[in-house]
Design a protein around this motif. Structure first.
Motif, PDB file in Angstrom:
ATOM      1  N   ARG A   1      19.214  66.380 -21.753  1.00 55.60           N
ATOM      2  CA  ARG A   1      18.883  67.791 -21.548  1.00 55.60           C
ATOM      3  C   ARG A   1      17.726  68.210 -22.457  1.00 55.60           C
ATOM      4  O   ARG A   1      16.808  68.927 -22.040  1.00 55.60           O
ATOM      5  CB  ARG A   1      20.119  68.660 -21.803  1.00 55.60           C
ATOM      6  CG  ARG A   1      19.972  70.079 -21.289  1.00 55.60           C
ATOM      7  CD  ARG A   1      21.294  70.811 -21.328  1.00 55.60           C
ATOM      8  NE  ARG A   1      22.295  70.214 -20.475  1.00 55.60           N
ATOM      9  CZ  ARG A   1      22.347  70.356 -19.154  1.00 55.60           C
ATOM     10  NH1 ARG A   1      21.420  71.080 -18.536  1.00 55.60           N
ATOM     11  NH2 ARG A   1      23.300  69.786 -18.454  1.00 55.60           N
ATOM     12  N   LYS A   2      17.771  67.744 -23.696  1.00 54.57           N
ATOM     13  CA  LYS A   2      16.676  68.037 -24.638  1.00 54.57           C
ATOM     14  C   LYS A   2      15.361  67.486 -24.099  1.00 54.57           C
ATOM     15  O   LYS A   2      14.322  68.177 -24.106  1.00 54.57           O
ATOM     16  CB  LYS A   2      16.996  67.411 -25.997  1.00 54.57           C
ATOM     17  CG  LYS A   2      15.832  67.372 -26.978  1.00 54.57           C
ATOM     18  CD  LYS A   2      16.221  66.529 -28.195  1.00 54.57           C
ATOM     19  CE  LYS A   2      15.006  66.202 -29.051  1.00 54.57           C
ATOM     20  NZ  LYS A   2      15.336  65.263 -30.140  1.00 54.57           N
TER      21      LYS A   2
ATOM     22  N   LYS B   1      14.517  66.764 -20.961  1.00 52.78           N
ATOM     23  CA  LYS B   1      14.109  67.510 -19.770  1.00 52.78           C
ATOM     24  C   LYS B   1      13.454  68.833 -20.150  1.00 52.78           C
ATOM     25  O   LYS B   1      12.380  69.180 -19.639  1.00 52.78           O
ATOM     26  CB  LYS B   1      15.326  67.750 -18.880  1.00 52.78           C
ATOM     27  CG  LYS B   1      15.031  68.600 -17.648  1.00 52.78           C
ATOM     28  CD  LYS B   1      16.316  68.850 -16.853  1.00 52.78           C
ATOM     29  CE  LYS B   1      16.076  69.841 -15.718  1.00 52.78           C
ATOM     30  NZ  LYS B   1      17.322  70.130 -14.967  1.00 52.78           N
ATOM     31  N   GLU B   2      14.066  69.560 -21.049  1.00 52.97           N
ATOM     32  CA  GLU B   2      13.543  70.875 -21.425  1.00 52.97           C
ATOM     33  C   GLU B   2      12.197  70.767 -22.132  1.00 52.97           C
ATOM     34  O   GLU B   2      11.273  71.549 -21.867  1.00 52.97           O
ATOM     35  CB  GLU B   2      14.572  71.601 -22.289  1.00 52.97           C
ATOM     36  CG  GLU B   2      15.821  72.018 -21.508  1.00 52.97           C
ATOM     37  CD  GLU B   2      16.928  72.562 -22.379  1.00 52.97           C
ATOM     38  OE1 GLU B   2      16.758  72.557 -23.629  1.00 52.97           O
ATOM     39  OE2 GLU B   2      17.966  72.994 -21.834  1.00 52.97           O
TER      40      GLU B   2
END
Length: 546
Positions: free
Chosen positions: A463-464, A466-467
């Protein structure tokens, strides 16, 4: 995602045309060009020199069932087993059955493979049940194949080769057909429009998005990125193969140590000299994802080494002269000492989604080789199937082009122009101040991908990644030097890998989630698909249908 990396004006572009445009000069690109030249005028564009590609660096060999004790059926079964449930049986059957004739044609083109007592010499690699790996000059198979194909191309009057041409974006007409490519001439800094009735992407992989890779510097995912911006589907981008054994010496590149070394009998040992693969089925010749994770786990306790000495000095010098000489440059003699190794990003199983004839989701656009994904490699490529893939499906692309090619050539007038102002004087060559700034972003991408989207993955890190990649991708490319354009492509393909890896909540082949360690066929025996306008990753079932 923007349609073009930067705005440009049609009036600033030099225009060229041919029947078939091939982007890339590895085995897939050159073999396709040679086959196409029997019927069409072909232009091959390559980012650096014609010889520079992943093919040139391939050591182990090319897998093909030609021995009396082997068969396409056994090769088929081994490929499916390694692919962890995501291989498309139809494309695998095509690979193993059409492979032998393509390899024979490659030899007719001048490729010389090693022989023993007059017969082709075959070796074995991980997850192969038979000795079926052809090799050349010991451990320089890719170099020999590239040499033969380059010589054939240079001697062909129907093929024009232009070096130092960086593909910026694909060109389309008002009905969405791909009609060529926008290209940056790296020597002059000028834009060129190369029009064609059919465009073949054979631009290779994306290993450079990772901090540690066996890939050459040209492997920045350009073909996948331009296809994505044009609206093509990308498939199975979560499946990146990490080669288990790359040279691990401070200040040295992660030089590939071929799987054929283990095929000839080398042992993996830990710092205590113990063979830690002994209790794993297949031992050193288990599928690559299994060996890579075993090494990664062992490295938490200390260094890991590849011990060549069980092979014997005479055989080492005969089979692995390039590896031996390269390691000597760094003070390591594999004849007398174990070699420190670690995994490194090596091969992209996913890529531009195609059918078994290399057709993409965009009309007149084809893809072959590592930048393409037709389901033949599944979740974990069987060793040495990649070179065969480039041959077999490159040849099938030419079959399809012959059936579907348009009589009328595209015109520059029908090319859709981008929105925005012309780039104008923004074109720059190497060595600009912006390049120094861009290098910082490139390093952040490589570190983020290695740390968060690497061999072991989990939700928080994915998630990190991707963001951060989404935030970085929002910045515009402010100059038009190749380094900037490559970095823009690395952002696009890195984000595609991170998104697909975050969505797949299981472990399979080259994709391993520590928070979802189980292999779940009922839920996840599906291909992932991404298109630029999609917010979510889509899925389609694994199928033998075309």
């Amino acid at each position: 995602m923007r349609r073009y990396l930067y705005p440009w004006s049609k009036s600033e572009v030099k225009v060229f045309d041919s029947d078939v445009l091939v982007l890339g000069s590895g085995i897939a690109g050159l073999y396709t060009a040679i086959k196409a030249s029997e019927y069409f005028k072909v232009t091959v564009l390559t980012k650096k020199t014609i010889e520079e590609s992943n093919t040139e660096h391939a050591q182990g060999g090319i897998a093909v069932a030609i021995d009396e004790s082997d068969s396409p059926t056994l090769h088929f079964e081994d490929t499916l087993r390694a692919g962890a449930g995501l291989c498309d049986p139809l494309t695998v059957r095509i690979l193993v059955e059409e492979g032998p004739s393509c390899v024979e044609e490659l030899m007719d083109m001048g490729a010389k493979f090693d022989r023993h007592d007059g017969e082709l010499a075959l070796t074995r690699e991980g997850a192969h049940s038979q000795r079926r790996i052809l090799h050349a000059l010991g451990d320089a198979t890719g170099w020999e194949i590239e040499r033969a194909l380059v010589a054939k191309v240079k001697d062909n009057p129907n093929i024009t080769t232009l070096e130092g041409r960086f593909v910026v974006d694909l060109l389309e007409n008002d009905i969405g057909d791909i009609v060529g490519a926008l290209v940056l001439n790296e020597e002059t800094g000028e834009l060129e429009g190369h029009l064609a009735k059919a465009v073949v992407l054979a631009t290779g992989g994306l290993g450079q998005v990772y901090r540690f890779t066996t890939n050459p510097s040209v492997a920045t995912g350009d073909g996948m990125a331009v296809a994505l911006r044009a609206g093509a589907d990308l498939m199975d981008m979560e499946f990146v193969q990490f080669h288990p054994t790359a040279l691990l010496i401070p200040n040295a590149p992660r030089f590939l140590i071929s799987e054929a070394v283990r095929g000839e009998g080398a042992h993996l040992i830990n710092a205590a000299g113990i063979r830690f693969m002994d209790n794993i089925p297949g031992k050193e010749l288990a599928p690559r994802d299994i060996v890579a994770r075993a090494i990664w786990k062992e490295m938490n306790q200390g260094s890991v080494y590849l011990d060549f000495r069980p092979i014997g000095q005479e055989r080492i010098l005969e089979r692995f002269p390039t590896i031996h000489q390269t390691c000597l440059k760094y003070g390591m003699d594999v004849l007398t000492m174990p070699l420190p190794v670690a995994p490194a990003a090596h091969y992209m199983m996913g890529g531009i989604a195609t059918n078994s004839y290399g057709e993409t989701s965009l009309a007149q656009l084809y893809a072959a080789g590592e930048c393409a994904c037709n389901g033949v490699h599944g979740a974990n490529r069987l060793a040495s199937n990649s070179l065969l893939d480039g041959l077999v499906f490159g040849a099938r692309i030419v079959e399809k082009i012959r059936e579907t090619i348009k009589v009328k050539s595209p015109s520059w007038e029908e090319v859709l122009s981008p929105l925005g102002n012309p780039c104008g004087t923004g074109f720059v060559n190497h060595g600009t101040v912006k390049q120094l700034e861009d290098q910082g972003l490139r390093n952040r991408i490589k570190d983020l991908m290695w740390d968060s989207v690497g061999i072991l993955r989990d939700e928080a890190n994915l998630r990190k990644a991707k963001e951060l990649l989404m935030a970085w991708e929002g910045d515009s490319v402010s100059t038009c030097c190749v380094e900037d354009l490559e970095t823009g492509n690395m952002l696009s393909v890195g984000l595609a890998v991170a998104k697909a890896a975050l969505d797949r909540m299981e472990s399979r082949g080259g994709h391993f989630r520590s928070d979802y360690p189980l292999h779940l066929d009922e839920l996840w025996q599906r291909h992932s698909l991404q298109r630029k306008e999609d917010y979510h990753v889509r899925y389609v079932p694994v199928s033998g249908a075309d």
